[in-house]
Write a protein that holds these residues in place. Structure first.
Motif, short mmCIF file in Angstrom:
data_model
loop_
_atom_site.label_atom_id
_atom_site.label_comp_id
_atom_site.label_asym_id
_atom_site.label_seq_id
_atom_site.Cartn_x
_atom_site.Cartn_y
_atom_site.Cartn_z
N LEU A 1 59.40 7.27 -16.42
CA LEU A 1 60.47 6.37 -15.99
C LEU A 1 61.57 7.14 -15.27
O LEU A 1 61.82 8.31 -15.57
N GLU A 2 62.19 6.48 -14.33
CA GLU A 2 63.36 7.07 -13.67
C GLU A 2 64.49 7.18 -14.69
O GLU A 2 64.84 6.20 -15.35
N PRO A 3 65.05 8.37 -14.87
CA PRO A 3 66.11 8.53 -15.87
C PRO A 3 67.38 7.77 -15.48
O PRO A 3 67.65 7.55 -14.29
N ILE A 4 68.16 7.40 -16.47
CA ILE A 4 69.49 6.85 -16.22
C ILE A 4 70.40 8.02 -15.81
O ILE A 4 70.44 9.04 -16.52
N PRO A 5 71.08 7.95 -14.69
CA PRO A 5 71.93 9.07 -14.26
C PRO A 5 72.91 9.49 -15.35
O PRO A 5 73.64 8.65 -15.90
N GLY A 6 72.88 10.76 -15.69
CA GLY A 6 73.79 11.30 -16.70
C GLY A 6 73.39 11.01 -18.13
O GLY A 6 74.07 11.47 -19.06
N GLN A 7 72.29 10.28 -18.33
CA GLN A 7 71.84 9.95 -19.69
C GLN A 7 70.32 10.14 -19.81
O GLN A 7 69.58 9.19 -20.05
N THR B 1 66.69 10.72 -21.14
CA THR B 1 65.91 10.29 -22.32
C THR B 1 66.31 8.91 -22.84
O THR B 1 65.55 8.31 -23.61
N LYS B 2 67.46 8.39 -22.45
CA LYS B 2 67.93 7.14 -23.05
C LYS B 2 67.06 5.95 -22.68
O LYS B 2 66.78 5.07 -23.52
N ARG B 3 66.62 5.89 -21.42
CA ARG B 3 65.83 4.73 -20.99
C ARG B 3 64.50 4.66 -21.75
O ARG B 3 64.10 3.60 -22.24
N ALA B 4 63.82 5.80 -21.87
CA ALA B 4 62.54 5.80 -22.59
C ALA B 4 62.75 5.52 -24.07
O ALA B 4 61.94 4.82 -24.69
N PHE B 5 63.83 6.05 -24.65
CA PHE B 5 64.08 5.79 -26.06
C PHE B 5 64.35 4.30 -26.29
O PHE B 5 63.91 3.73 -27.30
N SER B 6 65.04 3.67 -25.37
CA SER B 6 65.26 2.22 -25.48
C SER B 6 63.93 1.47 -25.45
O SER B 6 63.74 0.50 -26.19
N ALA B 7 63.01 1.94 -24.62
CA ALA B 7 61.68 1.33 -24.56
C ALA B 7 60.95 1.51 -25.88
O ALA B 7 60.26 0.59 -26.37
N PHE B 8 61.08 2.70 -26.49
CA PHE B 8 60.46 2.97 -27.78
C PHE B 8 60.94 2.00 -28.85
O PHE B 8 60.14 1.41 -29.60
N VAL B 9 62.25 1.80 -28.94
CA VAL B 9 62.81 0.91 -29.96
C VAL B 9 62.38 -0.54 -29.71
O VAL B 9 61.97 -1.26 -30.63
N LYS B 10 62.43 -0.96 -28.45
CA LYS B 10 62.04 -2.33 -28.13
C LYS B 10 60.55 -2.56 -28.40
O LYS B 10 60.15 -3.63 -28.88
N ALA B 11 59.73 -1.56 -28.11
CA ALA B 11 58.30 -1.69 -28.36
C ALA B 11 58.04 -1.84 -29.86
O ALA B 11 57.22 -2.68 -30.28
N TYR B 12 58.72 -1.05 -30.66
CA TYR B 12 58.57 -1.16 -32.11
C TYR B 12 58.95 -2.57 -32.58
O TYR B 12 58.24 -3.18 -33.40
N GLU B 13 60.03 -3.09 -32.05
CA GLU B 13 60.46 -4.44 -32.43
C GLU B 13 59.45 -5.50 -32.00
O GLU B 13 59.33 -6.55 -32.64
N THR C 1 58.73 11.31 -24.68
CA THR C 1 59.11 12.71 -24.51
C THR C 1 59.93 12.77 -23.24
O THR C 1 59.41 12.49 -22.14
N GLY C 2 61.20 13.07 -23.39
CA GLY C 2 62.08 12.93 -22.23
C GLY C 2 62.12 11.47 -21.81
O GLY C 2 62.29 10.57 -22.64
N ASP C 3 61.96 11.22 -20.54
CA ASP C 3 61.89 9.84 -20.05
C ASP C 3 60.45 9.45 -19.72
O ASP C 3 60.18 8.70 -18.77
N LEU D 1 59.58 -2.88 -20.02
CA LEU D 1 60.02 -2.02 -18.92
C LEU D 1 60.88 -2.82 -17.94
O LEU D 1 61.88 -2.31 -17.41
N GLU D 2 60.49 -4.05 -17.68
CA GLU D 2 61.26 -4.89 -16.74
C GLU D 2 62.65 -5.22 -17.29
O GLU D 2 63.59 -5.44 -16.51
N SER D 3 62.79 -5.18 -18.61
CA SER D 3 64.07 -5.56 -19.22
C SER D 3 65.04 -4.41 -19.39
O SER D 3 66.21 -4.64 -19.72
N LEU D 4 64.58 -3.18 -19.17
CA LEU D 4 65.43 -2.02 -19.43
C LEU D 4 66.57 -1.94 -18.42
O LEU D 4 66.42 -2.30 -17.25
N ASP D 5 67.71 -1.42 -18.89
CA ASP D 5 68.84 -1.21 -17.99
C ASP D 5 68.54 -0.09 -17.00
O ASP D 5 67.76 0.82 -17.30
#
Length: 442
Positions: free
Chosen positions: A382-388, A390-402, A410-412, A438-442
């Motif tokens: 995934l394309e990383p969020i500028p300045g943040q 790993t955050k985008r992939a981690f958000s995907a991880f939490v949403k997938a679990y839910e 690992t990273g993004d 993925l479509e819903s991520l910021d």
């Protein structure tokens, strides 16, 4: 005497979790309380599809009866036996079974308790091998950028993931690193081996020229770099490494902790790429992740080099309290039998085209900048969020679990490696769950 302070049994603070954002987890725990075949059961009784084989290790699926019964029987019969100057039958039976499925020439097995221990064992074998042959000047170990070889000091020294290295001082001396093979501009969205990059193997010659080849003991690589984000090798790359090592008397070590035991549709990645190393490192799928165990395979010439001198003298001063543990050996035997009886390696091979098409169907999805697949492994970068980072992939991880899906990040990069028992409908379920996330991520 210090008085013990009562602590609630469900208190989360005492456990310092590995490779985890402890504070985030303990605010909103994600707890598994059961598992069967392809699914985990959460504390709130939801079913979660396992898209990662636990942690790259539950290749035969969860709570398989043959493995469970083997453990129960062994625990009641012989719980522990020392491996130093003593033995028990199952450790020897397992070694014979393992060498029967190993690439040709890898005829001996040294037991460990994890992939990290297997790596450090392999490095020590390599160094000691040259010394017993009278080439003690071979002390250098060569790893690769972005390589992951566990978390012990040897592994992080030859490894090339900066986050695993930067906190721990100077690490081992005499270590150098080849360049990694990741080149998304020349090899976008690869399916299997990449077309470009075989010339990167020549980086080993550059390093050998710098240090003199006679000082190099071994080179260690993952045939497919896994934890860094699934990097398949370029076509011809591993064969060229083998040629260079042969030319200069350097041992070639394959770290197959992830790729071993069917992940690419063959017993080992060595079989898939038709390149046999001198030492092959395994763990994870050896016991289906049920009990910690690792196994390091070595060529007969390496083993025999140690079998010199007086017979009563210890040939290799290395080992672990739990090397070849009886219960772990029983679990591994049952695991190998399960793989064979159910044809799981062949199943993985047959499913690979379905898996490849499904994962690559996410190309063009929002934020996706690359997809890589080989065997039953996949990575969605995934394309990383500028300045943040790993955050985008981690958000995907939490949403997938839910949403009832376990993925790994690992990273993004989202990494996928399901149990080999996965069905086509479950492959479709992984993709159908991930796409809207993925479509819903910021």
């Amino acid at each position: 005497m210090t008085e013990m302070t009562p602590v609630q049994t469900n208190n989360l603070e005492a456990f310092w979790m590995p490779f985890s954002a402890n504070r985030q987890f303990k605010q909103a725990p994600r707890m598994f309380v059961g598992a069967k075949d392809m699914h985990y059961t959460t504390a709130d009784r939801r079913q979660v599809l396992d898209g990662t084989a636990g942690l790259w290790c539950v290749n035969a699926g969860h709570c398989r009866l043959k493995i469970t019964e083997a453990i129960q029987k062994q625990a009641a019969e012989l719980d522990y036996a020392p491996a130093f100057q003593m033995g028990h039958p199952k450790a020897f039976e397992l070694a014979s079974k393992l060498v029967s499925i190993a690439p040709p020439g890898l005829d001996h097995v040294f037991y460990t308790n994890s992939g990290s221990e297997s790596v450090d064992t392999a490095l020590k074998i390599a160094l000691a091998y040259h010394r017993v042959r009278g080439e003690g000047a071979r002390f250098r170990l060569i790893g690769r950028e972005r390589g992951y070889h566990g978390v012990n000091f040897g592994g992080i020294s030859v490894g090339g993931i900066v986050g695993n290295r930067k906190m721990f001082g100077t690490l081992l001396t005499g270590v150098d690193h080849m360049r990694h093979t990741h080149d998304p501009e020349r090899n976008p969205y690869p399916q299997g081996e990449t077309e470009n990059g075989a010339e990167l193997a020549e980086d080993l010659l550059r390093i050998a020229t710098l240090h003199d080849p006679s000082t190099i003991a071994a080179v260690i690589v993952e045939p497919v770099a896994g934890s860094t984000g699934v990097l398949p090798p370029p076509k011809g790359y591993l064969k060229r490494l083998r040629e260079i090592c042969d030319q200069h008397g350097i041992l070639l070590i394959f770290d197959e902790v992830i790729t071993g035991y069917g992940r690419l549709g063959t017993a080992f990645a060595s079989d898939y790429f038709e390149v046999v190393p001198d030492i092959l490192v395994t763990a994870k799928g050896l016991t289906n992740g049920v009990i910690p165990m690792g196994a390091v395979f070595v060529k007969d010439t390496i083993y025999e080099a140690f079998m010199q001198g007086p017979e009563h003298v210890i040939e290799f001063a290395h080992g672990y309290t739990y090397s070849g543990n009886p219960i772990a050996s029983a679990a591994a035997l049952a695991t190998i039998e399960t793989y064979k009886e159910e044809g799981l390696f062949e199943r993985a091979k047959a499913l690979t085209p379905v898996w490849t098409d499904a994962i690559h169907s996410l190309k063009g999805t929002r934020h996706v900048i690359d997809i890589r697949t080989i065997g039953l492994i996949g990575a969605i970068e995934l394309e990383p969020i500028p300045g943040q980072p790993t955050k985008r992939a981690f958000s995907a991880f939490v949403k997938a679990y839910e949403k009832g899906l376990l993925i790994r990040t690992t990273g993004d990069i989202i990494a996928l490696s399901p149990p080999l028992i996965i069905e086509e409908r479950q492959i479709a379920e992984i993709v159908d769950t991930l796409k809207p996330i993925l479509e819903s991520l910021d």
